[in-house]
Structure formats: structure tokens, C-alpha cells
Design a protein around this motif. Structure first.
Motif, PDB file in Angstrom:
ATOM      1  N   UNK A   1     -58.889  21.016 -12.369  1.00  0.00           N
ATOM      2  CA  UNK A   1     -58.027  20.216 -11.502  1.00  0.00           C
ATOM      3  C   UNK A   1     -58.870  19.681 -10.340  1.00  0.00           C
ATOM      4  N   UNK A   2     -58.400  18.598  -9.727  1.00  0.00           N
ATOM      5  CA  UNK A   2     -59.101  18.019  -8.582  1.00  0.00           C
ATOM      6  C   UNK A   2     -58.730  18.702  -7.276  1.00  0.00           C
ATOM      7  N   UNK A   3     -57.534  19.280  -7.216  1.00  0.00           N
ATOM      8  CA  UNK A   3     -57.065  19.959  -6.009  1.00  0.00           C
ATOM      9  C   UNK A   3     -55.890  20.840  -6.391  1.00  0.00           C
ATOM     10  N   UNK A   4     -55.510  21.725  -5.475  1.00  0.00           N
ATOM     11  CA  UNK A   4     -54.360  22.598  -5.685  1.00  0.00           C
ATOM     12  C   UNK A   4     -53.337  22.399  -4.565  1.00  0.00           C
ATOM     13  N   UNK A   5     -52.069  22.486  -4.930  1.00  0.00           N
ATOM     14  CA  UNK A   5     -50.970  22.591  -3.965  1.00  0.00           C
ATOM     15  C   UNK A   5     -50.504  24.034  -4.042  1.00  0.00           C
ATOM     16  N   UNK A   6     -50.510  24.739  -2.915  1.00  0.00           N
ATOM     17  CA  UNK A   6     -50.146  26.159  -2.908  1.00  0.00           C
ATOM     18  C   UNK A   6     -48.799  26.312  -2.212  1.00  0.00           C
ATOM     19  N   UNK A   7     -47.789  26.734  -2.979  1.00  0.00           N
ATOM     20  CA  UNK A   7     -46.431  26.849  -2.457  1.00  0.00           C
ATOM     21  C   UNK A   7     -46.150  28.258  -1.972  1.00  0.00           C
ATOM     22  N   UNK A   8     -45.132  28.374  -1.090  1.00  0.00           N
ATOM     23  CA  UNK A   8     -44.640  29.665  -0.604  1.00  0.00           C
ATOM     24  C   UNK A   8     -45.762  30.514  -0.012  1.00  0.00           C
ATOM     25  N   UNK A   9     -46.405  29.968   0.993  1.00  0.00           N
ATOM     26  CA  UNK A   9     -47.534  30.652   1.619  1.00  0.00           C
ATOM     27  C   UNK A   9     -47.086  31.863   2.433  1.00  0.00           C
ATOM     28  N   UNK A  10     -48.036  32.754   2.681  1.00  0.00           N
ATOM     29  CA  UNK A  10     -47.830  33.926   3.525  1.00  0.00           C
ATOM     30  C   UNK A  10     -48.489  33.687   4.878  1.00  0.00           C
ATOM     31  N   UNK A  11     -48.091  34.488   5.887  1.00  0.00           N
ATOM     32  CA  UNK A  11     -48.704  34.350   7.205  1.00  0.00           C
ATOM     33  C   UNK A  11     -50.218  34.570   7.129  1.00  0.00           C
ATOM     34  N   UNK A  12     -50.640  35.565   6.370  1.00  0.00           N
ATOM     35  CA  UNK A  12     -52.056  35.797   6.085  1.00  0.00           C
ATOM     36  C   UNK A  12     -52.208  35.753   4.567  1.00  0.00           C
ATOM     37  N   UNK A  13     -52.514  34.569   4.058  1.00  0.00           N
ATOM     38  CA  UNK A  13     -52.440  34.337   2.618  1.00  0.00           C
ATOM     39  C   UNK A  13     -53.814  34.484   1.954  1.00  0.00           C
ATOM     40  N   UNK A  14     -54.005  35.527   1.131  1.00  0.00           N
ATOM     41  CA  UNK A  14     -55.306  35.719   0.471  1.00  0.00           C
ATOM     42  C   UNK A  14     -55.659  34.590  -0.491  1.00  0.00           C
ATOM     43  N   UNK A  15     -54.659  33.913  -1.044  1.00  0.00           N
ATOM     44  CA  UNK A  15     -54.939  32.789  -1.942  1.00  0.00           C
ATOM     45  C   UNK A  15     -55.655  31.670  -1.194  1.00  0.00           C
ATOM     46  N   UNK A  16     -55.142  31.339  -0.008  1.00  0.00           N
ATOM     47  CA  UNK A  16     -55.745  30.269   0.785  1.00  0.00           C
ATOM     48  C   UNK A  16     -57.132  30.675   1.283  1.00  0.00           C
ATOM     49  N   UNK A  17     -57.260  31.948   1.652  1.00  0.00           N
ATOM     50  CA  UNK A  17     -58.558  32.443   2.105  1.00  0.00           C
ATOM     51  C   UNK A  17     -59.597  32.331   0.989  1.00  0.00           C
ATOM     52  N   UNK A  18     -59.166  32.651  -0.238  1.00  0.00           N
ATOM     53  CA  UNK A  18     -60.081  32.587  -1.377  1.00  0.00           C
ATOM     54  C   UNK A  18     -60.487  31.146  -1.680  1.00  0.00           C
ATOM     55  N   UNK A  19     -59.530  30.232  -1.613  1.00  0.00           N
ATOM     56  CA  UNK A  19     -59.818  28.824  -1.869  1.00  0.00           C
ATOM     57  C   UNK A  19     -60.726  28.247  -0.788  1.00  0.00           C
ATOM     58  N   UNK A  20     -60.487  28.645   0.452  1.00  0.00           N
ATOM     59  CA  UNK A  20     -61.324  28.149   1.538  1.00  0.00           C
ATOM     60  C   UNK A  20     -62.759  28.662   1.414  1.00  0.00           C
ATOM     61  N   UNK A  21     -62.901  29.918   1.006  1.00  0.00           N
ATOM     62  CA  UNK A  21     -64.245  30.481   0.798  1.00  0.00           C
ATOM     63  C   UNK A  21     -64.972  29.765  -0.332  1.00  0.00           C
ATOM     64  N   UNK A  22     -64.212  29.350  -1.352  1.00  0.00           N
ATOM     65  CA  UNK A  22     -64.812  28.655  -2.496  1.00  0.00           C
ATOM     66  C   UNK A  22     -65.088  27.186  -2.204  1.00  0.00           C
ATOM     67  N   UNK A  23     -64.574  26.677  -1.075  1.00  0.00           N
ATOM     68  CA  UNK A  23     -64.770  25.282  -0.723  1.00  0.00           C
ATOM     69  C   UNK A  23     -64.006  24.328  -1.606  1.00  0.00           C
ATOM     70  N   UNK A  24     -62.863  24.799  -2.139  1.00  0.00           N
ATOM     71  CA  UNK A  24     -62.080  23.972  -3.067  1.00  0.00           C
ATOM     72  C   UNK A  24     -60.935  23.315  -2.308  1.00  0.00           C
ATOM     73  N   UNK A  25     -60.671  22.023  -2.535  1.00  0.00           N
ATOM     74  CA  UNK A  25     -59.610  21.329  -1.800  1.00  0.00           C
ATOM     75  C   UNK A  25     -58.213  21.834  -2.171  1.00  0.00           C
ATOM     76  N   UNK A  26     -57.399  22.100  -1.153  1.00  0.00           N
ATOM     77  CA  UNK A  26     -56.022  22.542  -1.389  1.00  0.00           C
ATOM     78  C   UNK A  26     -55.116  22.041  -0.282  1.00  0.00           C
ATOM     79  N   UNK A  27     -53.852  21.879  -0.623  1.00  0.00           N
ATOM     80  CA  UNK A  27     -52.802  21.541   0.333  1.00  0.00           C
ATOM     81  C   UNK A  27     -51.810  22.691   0.333  1.00  0.00           C
TER      82      UNK A  27
END
Length: 335
Positions: free
Chosen positions: A118-144
Motif C-alpha cells: 500500500x502507499x499509505x495507511x489510515x489508522x482508525x480508532x486510535x489510542x491516547x498512546x497508540x503502539x500502532x502509530x509509534x511503530x509506523x512512525x519508527x518505520x517512516x511509513x506514511x499514515x493518517x
């Protein structure tokens, strides 16, 4: 039908025709229009796979949603997904649904990231401290992110002011004279649920009102129905109820209607976040906190994710929308 035939008909080079069909900026709008019209007349369709390989794009976006609780049961969420998919399709971008199990050792969506499916991910139902977003940010992958979280670096997000929704609803009820106000909230810690709960709690705290009528229950009609039955059986039942989702709201409205408390002299005020579902059997115009139209949300999110893919600056992809309050006929002074 080949590019050569189109090029010969229009007196252009094959390279110009190819660049026109692929939307390159160095081709004039007039030439693009001529090429597109001729391609349409001939029924020409480009080799999508070859174009993707050449441009380094997949033309697909993944939407990550949690397995627990299952948002696919929520009509509001599904309407939003449908609109996002429809909007992206107009740009020939596919939307892939990716279920994510928080309890699994590895997040399934990371296979899509590592395989560049995929070119990017949309991540729904986020948490206040969301490990999914942290992992994507560490990988340098684009997400909304659909919701705000605590991250080390700036990121793209779209959100509603969920705190304001319940805060304003509770203040409206307080202004009518209500002091015993209940909230039916979901029993999880997703960011938007926490924000809605805090909006209710802050409004009551500002007026030194009791918060004992807060109930955390599963997001189902049955749970909403049973919670209202239990609340109304208390020695001092609430005179008003707010629900943080329309599944709770539908169950609450049915319970109050069956008890003769939705309308009439002894009515209990009711406010439903997102309004009653379209298939509700309750026909009363119930008060609601509304988060824009599904079409508007779909257009906004798809526009943002397309901007993310094209390299638009992150600080221009952080948008907070305000909800609106509609009083309906179910917000009245205490009976």
C-alpha cells in the motif's frame, strides 16, 4: 489499443501521449484533454500494473481497524468507510480493509508495510498512546490517524472535537435545570471514547454535579437498553441521559419509549452521539450530537490521504472538526 495509434492520430509522440495519460505537469492541459478524449473514444485503458511499477506507486491505501470492539457493526463507521472508498476510487486508488488484533504478537498491517503493498495507511480508532502509530512512525511509513495520539514526532491526523460534543450536550441539559445526568459510554480506552467521557465529566464538575450516573457498557443496543432500565430503577433516577454512540442511543431510546418516558409529562431527556441509526424503530426526533455528513467526512479523509501520498507537508494534514448539537424534541426541563 496501443499508445502508438493514439499518437499517430493526434500527431504527437508516444512519450507525450504516455505522459499526458499519466498526469505529468510538463504536458499542457489542452494536450491532455485531446489525448484523454481520443483514448476514451478508442476505449483505451493504460496498463495499470506497468504504470505502478514505473512510478513506484501501488495506488492502494489500507484502512486499519481494531478487531475488538468490532467497528464494522457500527453504521456510522461503515458509512464513513464507504464514502472514503468511493472518493479514492475516483482517483483510481483502492481502499483495503485491514483488521488488527491488539492482542496478537505482531500487527498484521506491518506485512503490508514491509511488503510495500500500500502507499499509505489510515489508522482508525486510535489510542491516547497508540503502539500502532509509534511503530509506523519508527518505520517512516506514511499514515493518517483518525484521532489524536501522543507521539514523539508530528504526524497527519483527522479528528472531531469529541470532548466538545458531550461537554456542550451536558451544558445544554444543565441550562435546562437537570442535575442528575447519566452518560452511557463505551467500555474501552480508545481516544475518542475517553474524550467524550471527559467532556461529560468536565461539564458536571464545573457545576459541582454528581457523576455517579456514569455507566461504561459495550457498544450495543442491548447494553444501552439494559443500562437505562437499571438507571431508571434507582431510588433517584437520572432526569437526562447522554449516550456516546448511536448503538447505546438506540437501546436507550427503546427502553425509555417502552417505559413511557421518552415523551409525555414524565419524559427523560435524551441526547445521542451521532443520532439514532437509520434503521431505528424509534420515530421520535431524538436530540443528537452530529459530526458532519458521511459524504463530507469521506471527502476530507480521502483528500488528506492523497495529499499525504503526494508529499504534502504534515502540518497541513492536521484537521480538527467541531461537532454540532441538535436539540430535537427530547431535551426539556426536568419533569
Amino acid at each position: 489499443m496501443s499508445l502508438k495509434a493514439i499518437a499517430k492520430q493526434l500527431g504527437l509522440s508516444v512519450t507525450t501521449v504516455s505522459r499526458a495519460l499519466n498526469g505529468y505537469d510538463d504536458v499542457s492541459q489542452e494536450t491532455k484533454a485531446r489525448v484523454e478524449a481520443e483514448a476514451q473514444r478508442r476505449g483505451y485503458r493504460p496498463n495499470t500494473f506497468a504504470r505502478r511499477l514505473k512510478m513506484g506507486k501501488i495506488d492502494a491505501v489500507g484502512l486499519v481497524f481494531p478487531v475488538h470492539p468490532v467497528p464494522l457493526n457500527n453504521s456510522v463507521f461503515m458509512d464513513m468507510v464507504g464514502e472514503i472508498s468511493r472518493e479514492l476510487a475516483q482517483h483510481e486508488v483502492d481502499l483495503l480493509l485491514i483488521a488488527d488484533d491488539d492482542n496478537a504478537d505482531r500487527h498484521g498491517f506491518m506485512r503490508m508495510v514491509q511488503g510495500r503493498r500500500v502507499d499509505a495507511l489510515i489508522v482508525a480508532h486510535t489510542l491516547d498512546n497508540d503502539p500502532r502509530l509509534q511503530q509506523l512512525q519508527s518505520a517512516g511509513f506514511p499514515f493518517l490517524a483518525l484521532g489524536r495520539s501522543q507521539l514523539a514526532q508530528p504526524y497527519a491526523w483527522f479528528d472531531f472535537d469529541n470532548h466538545a460534543g458531550t461537554f456542550n450536550a451536558a451544558n445544554h441539559l444543565i441550562s435546562l435545570g437537570h442535575e442528575r445526568i447519566a452518560l452511557l459510554g463505551e467500555n474501552n480506552y480508545q481516544a475518542f471514547i475517553t474524550q467524550r467521557r471527559n467532556g461529560y465529566l468536565d461539564a458536571l464538575a464545573n457545576h459541582q454535579l454528581c457523576t455517579d450516573y456514569l455507566r461504561e457498557v459495550p457498544p450495543t443496543r442491548r447494553a444501552g437498553y439494559k443500562a437505562v432500565q437499571e438507571l431508571m430503577a434507582l431510588p433517584s433516577p437520572p432526569t437526562a441521559i447522554i449516550t456516546d454512540c448511536n448503538s447505546h442511543g438506540d437501546g436507550a431510546a427503546m427502553a425509555l419509549q417502552h417505559m413511557g418516558l421518552l415523551t409525555g409529562e414524565n419524559r427523560v431527556s435524551l441526547v445521542v452521539y451521532d443520532g439514532l441509526p437509520t434503521d431505528s424503530i424509534v420515530e421520535t426526533d431524538v436530540a443528537a450530537v452530529i459530526q458532519s455528513t458521511r459524504e463530507g467526512v469521506g471527502k476530507q479523509i480521502s483528500s488528506m490521504v492523497l495529499g499525504l501520498i503526494s508529499g504534502q507537508p504534515i502540518d497541513s494534514l492536521q484537521i480538527l472538526w467541531q461537532p454540532e448539537f441538535f436539540p430535537g424534541v427530547t431535551t426539556n426541563p426536568p419533569a
